[in-house]
Design an enzyme around this catalytic site. Structure first.
Site, short mmCIF file in Angstrom:
data_model
loop_
_atom_site.label_atom_id
_atom_site.label_comp_id
_atom_site.label_asym_id
_atom_site.label_seq_id
_atom_site.Cartn_x
_atom_site.Cartn_y
_atom_site.Cartn_z
N GLY A 1 0.66 -1.25 0.07
CA GLY A 1 -0.02 0.02 0.00
C GLY A 1 0.74 1.35 -0.17
N GLY B 1 1.18 8.13 3.79
CA GLY B 1 1.30 9.80 3.56
C GLY B 1 2.74 9.93 3.17
CG PHE B 2 5.47 11.09 5.08
CD1 PHE B 2 5.23 12.34 4.65
CD2 PHE B 2 4.81 10.58 6.45
CE1 PHE B 2 4.96 13.63 5.48
CE2 PHE B 2 4.53 11.84 7.16
CZ PHE B 2 4.29 13.10 6.69
N GLY B 3 5.46 7.65 1.78
CA GLY B 3 6.05 6.63 0.99
C GLY B 3 5.06 5.26 0.83
CE LYS C 1 6.36 4.78 6.97
NZ LYS C 1 5.34 5.69 7.76
CG ASP D 1 -1.82 11.23 10.81
OD1 ASP D 1 -2.90 11.55 10.61
OD2 ASP D 1 -1.15 10.67 9.94
#
Length: 633
Positions: free
Chosen positions: A323, A326-328, A343, A441
């Site tokens: 998947g 937000g950052f990668g 990630k 978050d």
């Protein structure tokens, strides 16, 4: 930011906090002077005030906003055709084929958005083309340079149509790639409603029209403008780029040649500037990342430090993507026979501070309801995080009922377990570590599930540490639109911001839908606003997930869970429960507070409950150290 105010486009920056703001009526009227300087006819549309007319080239229309209007939108429709009864359609910015618009038009449309007289009698306004680009537009105070107390006002005078692929061309501008191709990789702008990622087109738009919101995640306050209540505004479609030239003055042949040469030179300069900016940002990012390696080398023990080559091998050259965050992107891998999730941060997203915060925070704490960080890689410009593998993925896949989703609706007991696990993870962060840790978050995408639907919090890149002897921290806005607590408008934050986000997530789990869902009718777009209406008329049962018979069978238990969510959604953060109290309610050892306010969206800063004149913590730029976050396990 006053973003996401009314909802058809969840992407526009004025929309990202609409569910936080209940906009009250004002007693003064505002005048919009609307002029069409395009070479073609436009049909302006306005909501919720209604109105619309045929506006030929060079014509002006004065639209008076009544004292009962506190918010609205204005855009230009093109290619319209109407019969004598007013029925018909438009090729862009369509609004059901009627002149007096009551609903939001279909994209593409360049949208002017405004909130009149809110927050200390101040007007807020912006321009957005998150849903595609239609005609160039100005939205400026009268006079254009702004009156006393006015910011300058947003402009998008550039003709950027030439930068769109032929498939995206539409009368007056660039269409929305999401609606044309229905594939995320073609998206012209980053529309959150379609899970789109920004592309090279939106980057160019942002450079050509820097005053304008082009991306759903755009959080730049400089793109929202303000004026005192009572200011009038001029809206110009197809404004001149050179305001010193009169629109009625014809150009001589020499003038035309000069204009063409000037345009070419301007294009070359703009292109060179864009290349320079991109190069500088990449260079700065590389320096920032390389400069952070020394700091991360000091970490002792866990988490493990991997080389980039080791993770390349473990993921088979990053072959299987699980998947995107937000950052990668997140990839499946294997270490020592055990599955892992890796990630890989992109070079334009998470920076040194966020990466360091995540490694040092989650690497120093351990709890059954927090995703375990196995290790990390910080090698030159490479930044990767290695987590335990969570086979059932993120919670959003299991609770949002979509036609293309092949998963079965969760039963009531499973949803209860997931909610309880989220609460226990947050309770540990807030109350059991040496310093309070605000996650900041909390959303279904950051809640991961194992094979038995045990839930764990993940993604600590935006977390904030709070000393126990201070009341709050002052920090820049961070988090995800749709889950932000009202006090973010003050930037004075406590861990109670997580409690509000938790309340939103609970309502999403119960109802099986997103908090902000633009595919629904206008009155149902925002779940938390809808909750206010349903509790007012004792119709909470209407919010229970209708795709699950088991949820319907546990109607009374579900309603009790909604009441717990409403306690967490109090506008005044001091009236929200601690997460340890939430856990006790879920475990049946105490009851939820019954004396609560049934308004869950904010109208002014005075109700947020932030203490004043209290020493704040260190700035967000100071990374945490292990001793700050380690505590009871």
């Amino acid at each position: 930011m006053i973003t996401q105010m009314a909802a058809a486009s969840a992407s526009s920056a004025l929309h990202s906090m609409s569910f936080l703001l209940l906009l009250v009526a004002t007693s003064e009227a505002t005048m919009l002077n609307i002029t069409n300087r395009c070479s073609y006819t436009v049909w302006p549309a306005a909501v919720p005030i209604g109105g619309g007319m045929q506006l030929d080239s060079g014509k002006t229309w004065n639209l008076k906003l009544s004292g009962l209007t506190s918010r609205g939108r204005l855009w230009a429709r093109t290619g319209c055709s109407f019969d004598r009864r007013g029925n018909g359609s438009c090729q862009t910015g369509d609004c059901g084929g009627v002149l007096a618009c009551k609903g939001y038009g279909r994209p593409p449309n360049t949208m002017a958005e405004f909130i009149i007289g809110q927050f200390n009698s101040t007007d807020f306004f912006d321009i957005s083309f998150v849903n595609g680009f239609n005609v160039p537009m100005d939205f400026l105070p009268v006079p254009a340079q702004g009156g006393t107390g006015c910011s300058k006002g947003p402009r998008c005078a550039a003709n950027i149509t030439s930068q769109c692929p032929s498939e995206l061309k539409s009368p007056g501008g660039c269409n929305n790639a999401c609606t044309v191709f229905k594939q995320d990789r073609y998206c012209c702008t980053g529309n959150a409603a379609y899970n789109c990622e920004p592309t090279k087109y939106s980057m160019f738009f942002d450079q050509m029209c820097p005053d304008v919101y082009v991306d759903s995640m755009d959080a730049d306050w400089n793109k929202t403008f303000t004026c005192p209540l009572g200011t009038d505004y001029q809206v110009v479609f197809c404004p001149q780029i050179d305001l010193t030239t009169s629109p009625r003055t014809g150009l001589t042949s020499k003038g035309r040649i000069g204009l063409i040469l000037g345009t070419i030179v301007s294009f070359i300069l703009i292109t060179a500037f864009i290349i320079f900016v991109i190069h500088r940002r990449r260079t700065r990012w590389h320096q920032e990342m390389e400069g952070g390696e020394d700091e991360l080398w000091k970490l002792q023990g866990r988490p493990i430090r991997f080389t980039f080559h080791q993770l390349e091998v473990a993921t088979e050259q990053f072959r299987d993507k699980l998947g995107e965050g937000g950052f990668g992107s997140v990839f499946e891998g294997k270490l020592g026979g055990e599955k892992i999730a890796v990630k890989r941060l992109d070079q334009t997203g998470q920076g040194k501070k966020e990466f360091s915060a995540e490694v040092q925070t989650i690497g120093s704490i351990h709890h059954v309801n927090l995703v375990k960080l196995i290790g990390f890689c910080a090698e030159k410009t490479h930044r990767l995080l290695v987590y335990e593998y969570m086979p059932k993925g993120s919670l959003d896949r299991w609770i949002y009922c979509q036609h293309d989703n092949d998963v079965s609706p969760l039963d009531w007991s499973t949803r209860c377990k997931i909610i309880t696990h989220i609460a226990k993870g947050l309770s540990y962060l807030h109350e059991e570590c040496t310093k309070r840790i605000a996650h900041l978050d909390v959303k279904p995408q950051n809640i991961l599930l194992d094979d038995n639907f045990n839930a764990k919090l993940s993604d600590f890149g935006l977390c904030k540490l709070i000393d126990r002897d201070i009341s709050h921290v002052v920090t820049r806005m961070r988090g995800t639109p749709g889950y932000l607590a009202p006090e973010w408008l003050t930037s004075q934050i406590t861990e109670k911001a997580d409690v509000y986000s938790f309340g939103v997530v609970v309502m999403e789990v119960i109802s099986g839908r997103k908090n902000v869902d633009t595919s629904r009718s206008e009155e149902s777009i925002h779940l938390i606003t809808l909750l206010e209406e349903k509790v007012k008329y004792d119709n909470l049962v209407d919010l229970i997930d209708k795709n699950s018979n088991d949820m319907q069978a546990h109607e009374q238990d579900v309603i009790q869970m909604m009441k717990l969510a409403m306690w967490c959604l109090q506008i005044d953060c001091k009236r929200r429960p601690k997460m340890s109290e939430v856990v006790k309610v879920l475990e049946g050892t105490m009851s939820a507070e019954s004396n609560i306010d049934h308004n869950f969206v904010a109208t002014n800063q005075a109700t947020f409950g932030i203490a004043g004149n209290v020493t704040s913590s260190v700035p967000s730029s100071v990374p945490p150290v292990a001793s700050d976050v380690s505590g009871p396990r």
